[in-house]
Design a protein around this motif. Sequence first.
Motif, PDB file in Angstrom:
ATOM      1  N   ALA A  23       0.800  -1.221   0.000  1.00 24.69           N
ATOM      2  CA  ALA A  23       0.000   0.000   0.000  1.00 24.69           C
ATOM      3  C   ALA A  23       0.831   1.268   0.000  1.00 24.69           C
ATOM      4  O   ALA A  23       0.317   2.351   0.307  1.00 24.69           O
ATOM      5  N   ALA A  24       2.102   1.180  -0.349  1.00 20.63           N
ATOM      6  CA  ALA A  24       2.991   2.337  -0.242  1.00 20.63           C
ATOM      7  C   ALA A  24       2.497   3.534  -1.040  1.00 20.63           C
ATOM      8  O   ALA A  24       2.640   4.682  -0.607  1.00 20.63           O
ATOM      9  N   GLU A  25       1.895   3.300  -2.194  1.00 24.66           N
ATOM     10  CA  GLU A  25       1.481   4.409  -3.060  1.00 24.66           C
ATOM     11  C   GLU A  25       0.305   5.186  -2.476  1.00 24.66           C
ATOM     12  O   GLU A  25       0.290   6.427  -2.509  1.00 24.66           O
ATOM     13  N   HIS A  29      -2.179   9.157   1.536  1.00 20.27           N
ATOM     14  CA  HIS A  29      -3.442   9.876   1.357  1.00 20.27           C
ATOM     15  C   HIS A  29      -4.492   9.391   2.360  1.00 20.27           C
ATOM     16  O   HIS A  29      -5.258  10.188   2.907  1.00 20.27           O
ATOM     17  N   THR A  30      -4.506   8.079   2.610  1.00 17.22           N
ATOM     18  CA  THR A  30      -5.449   7.519   3.574  1.00 17.22           C
ATOM     19  C   THR A  30      -5.154   8.033   4.977  1.00 17.22           C
ATOM     20  O   THR A  30      -6.064   8.459   5.702  1.00 17.22           O
ATOM     21  N   THR A  52       5.355  -6.602   0.103  1.00 23.01           N
ATOM     22  CA  THR A  52       6.651  -6.780  -0.556  1.00 23.01           C
ATOM     23  C   THR A  52       7.148  -5.486  -1.184  1.00 23.01           C
ATOM     24  O   THR A  52       8.195  -5.479  -1.841  1.00 23.01           O
ATOM     25  N   ASP A  53       6.400  -4.393  -0.995  1.00 19.98           N
ATOM     26  CA  ASP A  53       6.849  -3.092  -1.495  1.00 19.98           C
ATOM     27  C   ASP A  53       7.383  -2.275  -0.314  1.00 19.98           C
ATOM     28  O   ASP A  53       7.826  -2.834   0.692  1.00 19.98           O
ATOM     29  N   ALA A  54       7.337  -0.965  -0.409  1.00 19.27           N
ATOM     30  CA  ALA A  54       7.926  -0.092   0.617  1.00 19.27           C
ATOM     31  C   ALA A  54       6.918   0.313   1.687  1.00 19.27           C
ATOM     32  O   ALA A  54       7.109   1.340   2.349  1.00 19.27           O
TER      33      ALA A  54
END
Length: 255
Positions: A23-25, A29-30, A52-54
Motif C-alpha cells: 500500500a505504499a502508493e 493519502h489515507t 513486498t513493497d515499501a
Amino acid sequence: MSVFQKPKDEAVLVSVVTPARNAAEHLPHTVASVASQGPILLEHIIIDDGSTDATAEVVKELQCQYPCIRYLYQPHSGAGRARNLGIEAATGQFIAFLDSDDLWLPGKLEAQIAFMKTHQVAFSFGDYEQRDRASGNVMKRHTPPDELTYRHLLNGCPIGCLTAAYDQSTFGKVYMPQVTRGQDWGLWLALTRMGGTARKYPGMRAVYHSGGGSLSTNKFAKVADIYGIYRKQEHLDHVRSGWYLTWHVLNSLLK
C-alpha cells in the motif's frame, strides 16, 4: 489540538484499523484523511499484511508526522486476519475501519461519534461515494437504509466497511470470521445478532476507491465464503442458507 496529539495518560476514544498490503502508493493519502478528522483522540493501527513493497518504510516516515500511528506486521494472511489483529490491539472505546486506499472526508469521525453518543448507538455506518481510482470520477453513491437489523443483514450487506464503527465498551472485542471474502459482513451479522441495531449517521463522508468494472475478481469464491458464513457462523441449515444466499446475491447485483 491535532487529531494525533494525544495528551499523556488520556484515554483513546477511537481506534482506526487499516489493513495494508503493498500500500505504499496510496497509504499517505489515507493516513492524511484520518488526520483531517478534527480534535478526536485516536490511534491509527496499520497492519502490514506481508507487503513486498515499501509499505513498512512509508509507515515509518508517516509516524514521524503522525505519532499516534501504530504499526503491526503479519505474514501475508489476508485483510480479515489483519483487521482482527487490529481489533485485538485496539484500545479505543470505538473501533472504526478504513482500508489503505480509501479516504474519509473531513468531519466524518466527529459526526459519527457525536451521533453514536447522542443517540446511544453502539454500531453505526454511513453513506459513501464509490470513485474510480485512476480518474477520481464518482461512479456511484451508496445510500443504505437508516437502520439495519440482523434480519436485514441476513439478506445482504449494504454497509460499507469504511463507514462502520462499533463501541467495544458495549460489545467487547468482536472479530471477523476467518474467510477470504465477506468477512466484514460476518462481523456486522455478529454485532446485530448480539442485539444491536445498526444505525446510519448523517452525511456522505467516505470515499471507496475501485479500479476496473468489477468489485470482485472471483465471484464464485465469494459466494462460497458467504455460504460458509451462513452455515458455520450463523449455524443455519442448508435450506435457509441457500434461501438467504439467493437474496444476498440478488441484492449484491442491485447494490
